[in-house]
Motif scaffolding. Structure first.
Motif, PDB file in Angstrom:
ATOM      1  N   ALA A 217       1.860  -7.794   8.867  1.00  0.00           N
ATOM      2  CA  ALA A 217       0.640  -7.285   8.220  1.00  0.00           C
ATOM      3  C   ALA A 217       0.803  -6.782   6.774  1.00  0.00           C
ATOM      4  CB  ALA A 217      -0.076  -6.321   9.325  1.00  0.00           C
ATOM      5  N   PHE A 218      -0.094  -6.344   6.291  1.00  0.00           N
ATOM      6  CA  PHE A 218      -0.213  -5.835   4.846  1.00  0.00           C
ATOM      7  C   PHE A 218       0.808  -4.577   4.816  1.00  0.00           C
ATOM      8  CE2 PHE A 218      -2.142  -2.797   1.818  1.00  0.00           C
ATOM      9  CZ  PHE A 218      -1.866  -3.492   0.681  1.00  0.00           C
ATOM     10  N   LEU A 219       0.329  -3.547   5.899  1.00  0.00           N
ATOM     11  CA  LEU A 219       0.997  -2.155   5.764  1.00  0.00           C
ATOM     12  C   LEU A 219       2.669  -2.341   6.014  1.00  0.00           C
ATOM     13  CD1 LEU A 219      -1.747   0.379   7.015  1.00  0.00           C
ATOM     14  CD2 LEU A 219      -0.701   0.103   4.781  1.00  0.00           C
ATOM     15  N   LYS A 220       2.865  -3.430   6.972  1.00  0.00           N
ATOM     16  CA  LYS A 220       4.344  -3.505   7.572  1.00  0.00           C
ATOM     17  C   LYS A 220       5.081  -4.123   6.280  1.00  0.00           C
ATOM     18  CE  LYS A 220       3.974  -2.984  11.933  1.00  0.00           C
ATOM     19  NZ  LYS A 220       4.893  -1.781  12.462  1.00  0.00           N
ATOM     20  N   VAL A 221       4.446  -5.078   5.531  1.00  0.00           N
ATOM     21  CA  VAL A 221       5.176  -5.386   4.349  1.00  0.00           C
ATOM     22  C   VAL A 221       5.334  -4.555   3.286  1.00  0.00           C
ATOM     23  CG1 VAL A 221       4.948  -7.195   2.471  1.00  0.00           C
ATOM     24  CG2 VAL A 221       4.442  -7.702   4.763  1.00  0.00           C
ATOM     25  N   VAL A 222       4.118  -3.597   3.036  1.00  0.00           N
ATOM     26  CA  VAL A 222       4.368  -2.461   2.212  1.00  0.00           C
ATOM     27  C   VAL A 222       5.510  -1.526   2.449  1.00  0.00           C
ATOM     28  CG1 VAL A 222       3.063  -0.727   1.134  1.00  0.00           C
ATOM     29  CG2 VAL A 222       2.116  -2.691   1.175  1.00  0.00           C
ATOM     30  N   THR A 223       5.426  -1.136   3.605  1.00  0.00           N
ATOM     31  CA  THR A 223       6.537  -0.363   4.260  1.00  0.00           C
ATOM     32  C   THR A 223       7.967  -0.886   4.054  1.00  0.00           C
ATOM     33  OG1 THR A 223       4.840   0.693   5.740  1.00  0.00           O
ATOM     34  CG2 THR A 223       7.401   1.361   6.098  1.00  0.00           C
ATOM     35  N   THR A 224       8.007  -2.162   4.410  1.00  0.00           N
ATOM     36  CA  THR A 224       9.334  -2.704   4.105  1.00  0.00           C
ATOM     37  C   THR A 224       9.517  -2.614   2.694  1.00  0.00           C
ATOM     38  OG1 THR A 224       9.066  -4.278   6.119  1.00  0.00           O
ATOM     39  CG2 THR A 224      10.711  -4.777   4.414  1.00  0.00           C
ATOM     40  N   ALA A 225       8.867  -3.060   1.898  1.00  0.00           N
ATOM     41  CA  ALA A 225       9.228  -3.014   0.375  1.00  0.00           C
ATOM     42  C   ALA A 225       9.554  -1.764  -0.200  1.00  0.00           C
ATOM     43  CB  ALA A 225       7.927  -3.576  -0.447  1.00  0.00           C
ATOM     44  N   GLY A 281      -7.659   8.426  -2.705  1.00  0.00           N
ATOM     45  CA  GLY A 281      -7.341   7.640  -4.178  1.00  0.00           C
ATOM     46  C   GLY A 281      -6.068   7.552  -4.710  1.00  0.00           C
ATOM     47  N   LEU A 282      -5.316   8.966  -4.495  1.00  0.00           N
ATOM     48  CA  LEU A 282      -3.861   9.098  -5.023  1.00  0.00           C
ATOM     49  C   LEU A 282      -3.099   8.173  -4.234  1.00  0.00           C
ATOM     50  CD1 LEU A 282      -3.322  12.880  -5.956  1.00  0.00           C
ATOM     51  CD2 LEU A 282      -2.932  10.783  -7.344  1.00  0.00           C
ATOM     52  N   VAL A 283      -3.079   8.229  -2.790  1.00  0.00           N
ATOM     53  CA  VAL A 283      -2.622   7.296  -1.798  1.00  0.00           C
ATOM     54  C   VAL A 283      -2.669   5.646  -2.071  1.00  0.00           C
ATOM     55  CG1 VAL A 283      -2.181   6.675   0.595  1.00  0.00           C
ATOM     56  CG2 VAL A 283      -2.471   8.880  -0.175  1.00  0.00           C
ATOM     57  N   ILE A 284      -3.824   5.355  -2.431  1.00  0.00           N
ATOM     58  CA  ILE A 284      -4.333   3.792  -2.811  1.00  0.00           C
ATOM     59  C   ILE A 284      -3.425   3.466  -3.949  1.00  0.00           C
ATOM     60  CG2 ILE A 284      -5.904   2.118  -3.127  1.00  0.00           C
ATOM     61  CD1 ILE A 284      -7.627   3.506  -1.026  1.00  0.00           C
ATOM     62  N   ALA A 285      -3.913   4.447  -4.997  1.00  0.00           N
ATOM     63  CA  ALA A 285      -3.542   3.990  -6.420  1.00  0.00           C
ATOM     64  C   ALA A 285      -1.875   3.877  -6.568  1.00  0.00           C
ATOM     65  CB  ALA A 285      -3.984   4.753  -7.442  1.00  0.00           C
ATOM     66  N   LEU A 286      -1.117   5.153  -6.285  1.00  0.00           N
ATOM     67  CA  LEU A 286       0.242   5.209  -6.325  1.00  0.00           C
ATOM     68  C   LEU A 286       1.031   4.427  -5.307  1.00  0.00           C
ATOM     69  CD1 LEU A 286       0.662   9.026  -7.782  1.00  0.00           C
ATOM     70  CD2 LEU A 286       0.251   6.779  -8.833  1.00  0.00           C
ATOM     71  N   GLY A 287       0.522   4.272  -4.250  1.00  0.00           N
ATOM     72  CA  GLY A 287       1.002   3.470  -3.036  1.00  0.00           C
ATOM     73  C   GLY A 287       1.117   2.169  -3.531  1.00  0.00           C
ATOM     74  N   GLY A 288       0.024   1.683  -4.084  1.00  0.00           N
ATOM     75  CA  GLY A 288      -0.175   0.084  -4.431  1.00  0.00           C
ATOM     76  C   GLY A 288       0.506  -0.008  -5.518  1.00  0.00           C
ATOM     77  N   LEU A 289       0.982   0.812  -6.650  1.00  0.00           N
ATOM     78  CA  LEU A 289       1.994   0.580  -7.765  1.00  0.00           C
ATOM     79  C   LEU A 289       3.169   0.641  -7.452  1.00  0.00           C
ATOM     80  CD1 LEU A 289       2.069   0.578 -10.604  1.00  0.00           C
ATOM     81  CD2 LEU A 289       2.135   2.993 -10.948  1.00  0.00           C
ATOM     82  N   VAL A 310       0.214  -9.978   0.452  1.00  0.00           N
ATOM     83  CA  VAL A 310       0.311  -8.551  -0.116  1.00  0.00           C
ATOM     84  C   VAL A 310      -0.063  -8.549  -1.522  1.00  0.00           C
ATOM     85  CG1 VAL A 310       1.390  -6.505  -0.283  1.00  0.00           C
ATOM     86  CG2 VAL A 310       1.523  -7.771   1.849  1.00  0.00           C
ATOM     87  N   ARG A 311       0.624  -9.312  -2.374  1.00  0.00           N
ATOM     88  CA  ARG A 311       0.590  -9.420  -3.991  1.00  0.00           C
ATOM     89  C   ARG A 311      -0.936  -9.724  -4.371  1.00  0.00           C
ATOM     90  NH1 ARG A 311       3.974  -8.522  -7.635  1.00  0.00           N
ATOM     91  NH2 ARG A 311       5.762  -8.769  -6.319  1.00  0.00           N
ATOM     92  N   ALA A 312      -1.582 -10.635  -3.572  1.00  0.00           N
ATOM     93  CA  ALA A 312      -2.963 -10.982  -3.740  1.00  0.00           C
ATOM     94  C   ALA A 312      -3.811  -9.935  -3.509  1.00  0.00           C
ATOM     95  CB  ALA A 312      -3.280 -12.237  -2.812  1.00  0.00           C
ATOM     96  N   VAL A 313      -3.776  -9.097  -2.387  1.00  0.00           N
ATOM     97  CA  VAL A 313      -4.495  -7.795  -2.092  1.00  0.00           C
ATOM     98  C   VAL A 313      -4.189  -6.919  -3.192  1.00  0.00           C
ATOM     99  CG1 VAL A 313      -4.610  -5.856  -0.448  1.00  0.00           C
ATOM    100  CG2 VAL A 313      -4.527  -8.308   0.282  1.00  0.00           C
ATOM    101  N   LEU A 314      -3.171  -6.532  -3.723  1.00  0.00           N
ATOM    102  CA  LEU A 314      -2.915  -5.511  -4.800  1.00  0.00           C
ATOM    103  C   LEU A 314      -3.602  -5.829  -6.013  1.00  0.00           C
ATOM    104  CD1 LEU A 314       0.687  -4.800  -4.239  1.00  0.00           C
ATOM    105  CD2 LEU A 314      -1.066  -3.428  -3.433  1.00  0.00           C
ATOM    106  N   ARG A 315      -3.697  -7.257  -6.178  1.00  0.00           N
ATOM    107  CA  ARG A 315      -4.416  -7.567  -7.601  1.00  0.00           C
ATOM    108  C   ARG A 315      -5.947  -7.361  -7.339  1.00  0.00           C
ATOM    109  NH1 ARG A 315      -1.192 -12.693  -7.313  1.00  0.00           N
ATOM    110  NH2 ARG A 315       0.602 -12.416  -8.730  1.00  0.00           N
ATOM    111  N   ILE A 316      -6.431  -7.776  -5.959  1.00  0.00           N
ATOM    112  CA  ILE A 316      -7.929  -7.439  -5.521  1.00  0.00           C
ATOM    113  C   ILE A 316      -8.049  -6.342  -5.971  1.00  0.00           C
ATOM    114  CG2 ILE A 316      -9.622  -7.913  -4.048  1.00  0.00           C
ATOM    115  CD1 ILE A 316      -7.985 -10.307  -2.781  1.00  0.00           C
ATOM    116  N   LEU A 317      -7.137  -5.187  -5.393  1.00  0.00           N
ATOM    117  CA  LEU A 317      -7.555  -4.086  -5.435  1.00  0.00           C
ATOM    118  C   LEU A 317      -7.744  -3.280  -6.908  1.00  0.00           C
ATOM    119  CD1 LEU A 317      -5.536  -2.129  -2.583  1.00  0.00           C
ATOM    120  CD2 LEU A 317      -7.899  -2.971  -2.706  1.00  0.00           C
TER     121      LEU A 317
END
Length: 546
Positions: A217-225, A281-289, A310-317
C-alpha cells in the motif's frame, strides 16, 4: 473483483440513478444548512456573549473551521473504505451519523454545546462519505463503457448544483419565516431520504472490495523508501520527512502550551484548528518530498507497479496543493460575500408587474439567497462548455486538457474577487449599492468553479491507482481544508494592530484590501499551476472490463 451487477458491456450502468438521486438529496441537506450558517450565527444567541462588532468575524471563523472539518474527515472515510469496509458500507454508516448531526442543529439552536456537536457530526458524516460517493460512482464503469463516465461525472456535478440551487433559495426563506428549527430540520429530512435512496440500490451496485492490509500500500511503500539505506548514499529523504514530523509535533505542543497559557510570548496563539492544519500540512509536504527523494530504494522490496503508483500519487498531490488557493476564494462566497451583501440594498422588483414583484419580495428575504446563482449558473455552464465552448476551442486548434481547464479556473476566481473588491470600494464610498451587482462576481467565480471542480472529479479518479482511489479522492477534498486554512490565517493576521495599520495606510477598508489580496493570491497560484501542468504525465487508471 466481486460484483453484484452484470457486466455493463458498453451500456450505461442501470444502478447510476440511485447514486445520483442520493447525491441530489444529500447536497440539498448540506447546502441548506451551510448556506445559512453564517447568517444564523451572526444573529443567534450562540454568539450573544460577543460584542456586536466581533460577531461577523467570529461567525466567519466558525464557518471556515466547519469547512475544514468537512474536508478533513474524507481522510478517515477513505482509509476505512479502502482498508476495511468498502465504499458502500462506509457511505451508509457515515450517512447515519450525518442524519444525527442535522437533528442536533434543529433541536439545539440555543445551546452552544448541542449546536457545535451537530456541526461536528455533520462534518464527520459529510466528510466521511465525500471521497467515496464519487469514486463509488466511478466503480460502476469499466473499460467497455468508460466513455460514458464523463457524461455521468458531469451529470453528477450538475445534480449537486440542482440540490444546492433549491437549498440556497429555500433555507434562508425558512430561517426568516419559520426560524432555525425548521430551517435546519428540513435539510435533515432530506439527508434521511438520501440515505434511504442509497440503501435501495444495494443489490444492484458493482462492489469493488476493499484492498485490506496490502503489504504494498501507499504508506508501506513510503515507509520502506524512507527507511531503506544504500551503501555510500545519505538518507536526506528520511531527514526531510523527520523534519516535517518534528515540526508538526512542535506546532501541536505550542498549541497545548498556549491553551494552558504557558507558551512563549513570541508564539502567536493560533488555536487548535489552525495549529492542527499546519501540522498536517508539514507532514504531507515534507513527508512527500522525503519519500520522492528516496522512492527508488523501495523498488527492490515492492513491485514496480506499487512504486510507480506512489510516484503517481505524489505528482497528483502537487496538483492538489496548487488548487488550494482556489478554494480559499470559493468558500468565502458563503461567508465574506454574505457579509458584504448585508451592506447592500435588497432588490424591490419594482420593475416587474405588481403581483410578480410582491411574490418575489415575499421569497427573496436575505443576501444568503444570492448563493443560488452559483448552482444555477453551474447547471447552465456545464452543458454550454461541453456542447459549445470546448468544441469551438478545439476547432480553433486549442487542446482543452483537464489541467489547462483547472489552471484557467483558478485565474477566473481571481478576476471574480477583483470584481467583488470593486463593489466593496463602491460600498465604502457611502453610496447605496444594489445587491444585484453581486451577480457579476458570482458569474466569474462560478465559471472558474466549473473549470476547476467539475474537471477535477474525473481527473482525480482517472489518475489514482486502483488500490488508492478512495484515499486519493480524500486528498482531493483535503484541498478545501487548506483553502479554508488560508482564510483563517489571513483573518488571524489582520487582527494584529501593525497589520491593520498597514492596511489603513493603503487607503482601503479591511474588507476591500482582503478582496484584492485574495485575487492576487489566485493569480500567483494560477501561474504556478500552469508551469507545473506542462510537465505532468497523465495516467489512465480505469479498471478493465469484467
Amino acid at each position: 473483483m466481486s460484483t453484484t451487477a452484470e457486466a455493463s458491456q458498453g451500456r450505461m450502468p442501470r444502478q447510476i440513478p440511485y447514486i445520483i438521486g442520493n447525491e441530489a438529496c444529500e447536497r440539498f441537506s448540506f447546502y441548506g444548512m451551510r448556506n445559512i450558517l453564517v447568517e444564523f450565527l451572526v444573529g443567534s444567541i450562540i454568539l450573544a456573549y460577543l460584542p456586536v462588532i466581533d460577531r461577523e468575524g467570529h461567525a466567519k471563523d466558525i464557518f471556515h473551521s466547519f469547512v475544514i472539518g468537512v474536508y478533513f474527515f474524507p481522510l478517515l472515510g477513505g482509509w476505512l473504505s479502502d482498508r476495511y469496509f468498502g465504499k458502500y458500507n462506509t457511505v451508509l454508516w457515515f450517512s447515519l451519523i450525518y442524519c444525527a448531526g442535522h437533528a442536533c442543529l434543529a433541536l439545539f439552536e440555543e445551546s452552544r454545546t448541542g449546536f457545535f456537536a451537530g456541526l461536528f457530526l455533520i462534518a464527520l458524516g459529510s466528510g466521511g462519505i465525500k471521497p467515496l460517493v464519487v469514486s463509488f460512482c466511478g466503480d460502476q464503469f469499466d473499460q467497455s463503457n468508460k466513455d460514458k463516465a464523463k457524461i455521468v461525472f458531469d451529470a453528477f456535478y450538475w445534480i449537486i448544483n440542482f440540490g444546492s440551487f433549491f437549498a440556497s433559495l429555500l433555507a434562508p426563506f425558512l430561517l426568516h419565516r419559520y426560524g432555525p428549527a425548521v430551517a435546519f430540520g428540513i435539510p435533515g429530512v432530506l439527508m434521511f431520504i438520501a440515505t434511504v435512496i442509497f440503501w435501495l440500490g444495494r443489490n444492484k451496485y458493482v462492489h469493488v472490495p476493499p484492498s485490506g492490509a496490502d503489504p504494498h500500500a501507499f504508506l508501506k511503500v513510503v515507509t520502506t523508501a524512507l527507511k531503506a539505506q544504500r551503501p555510500g548514499e545519505g538518507r536526506w529523504g528520511l531527514y526531510v520527512a523527520l523534519l516535517g514530523l518534528l515540526g508538526a509535533v512542535a506546532l501541536l505542543l505550542l498549541w497545548a502550551l498556549s491553551w494552558i497559557s504557558a507558551a512563549p510570548s513570541w508564539w502567536p496563539d493560533f488555536g487548535f484548528v489552525i495549529s492542527a492544519c499546519l501540522a498536517l500540512g508539514l507532514v504531507i509536504a515534507l513527508g512527500g518530498l522525503g519519500a520522492a527523494m528516496q522512492l527508488e530504494r523501495a523498488r527492490s522490496l515492492h513491485p514496480d507497479t506499487a512504486v510507480d503508483g506512489v510516484r503517481a500519487v505524489l505528482r497528483i498531490l502537487i496538483v492538489f496543493a496548487l488548487v488550494t488557493p482556489f478554494w480559499s476564494l470559493f468558500d468565502q462566497k458563503a461567508s465574506t460575500w454574505i457579509i458584504q451583501g448585508r451592506e447592500m440594498v435588497m432588490p424591490t422588483f419594482s420593475w416587474l408587474p405588481q403581483k410578480v414583484g410582491d411574490m418575489l419580495r415575499e421569497w427573496f428575504v436575505s443576501p444568503s439567497q444570492m448563493q443560488a446563482l452559483n448552482p444555477l449558473l453551474v447547471m447552465m455552464l456545464i452543458p454550454f462548455n461541453n456542447l459549445v465552448l470546448y468544441p469551438a476551442l478545439r476547432k480553433l486548434g486549442f487542446n482543452v486538457t483537464a489541467l489547462k481547464r483547472m489552471g484557467w479556473g483558478i485565474a477566473f476566481s481571481g478576476v471574480a474577487w477583483i470584481a467583488a473588491g470593486v463593489l466593496q470600494l463602491w460600498i465604502d464610498g457611502g453610496d447605496p449599492v444594489a445587491l444585484a451587482w453581486q451577480s457579476l462576481p458570482y458569474l466569474l467565480l462560478t465559471f472558474g468553479e466549473v473549470l476547476v471542480s467539475a474537471t477535477a472529479l474525473e481527473f482525480a479518479y482517472s489518475q489514482a491507482p486502483h488500490a488508492m482511489k478512495g484515499v486519493i479522492m480524500a486528498f482531493w477534498y483535503l484541498t478545501s481544508t487548506f483553502g479554508s486554512l488560508w482564510v483563517l490565517l489571513t483573518n488571524f493576521g489582520v487582527r494584529n494592530e501593525a497589520v491593520l495599520g498597514r492596511i489603513a495606510s493603503t487607503g482601503l477598508s479591511e474588507n476591500a484590501f482582503l478582496m484584492f489580496f485574495f485575487a492576487g493570491f489566485a493569480f500567483v497560484a494560477a501561474l504556478a499551476f500552469a508551469l507545473y501542468a506542462r510537465t505532468y504525465p497523465m495516467q489512465d487508471n480505469y479498471r478493465t472490463a469484467a
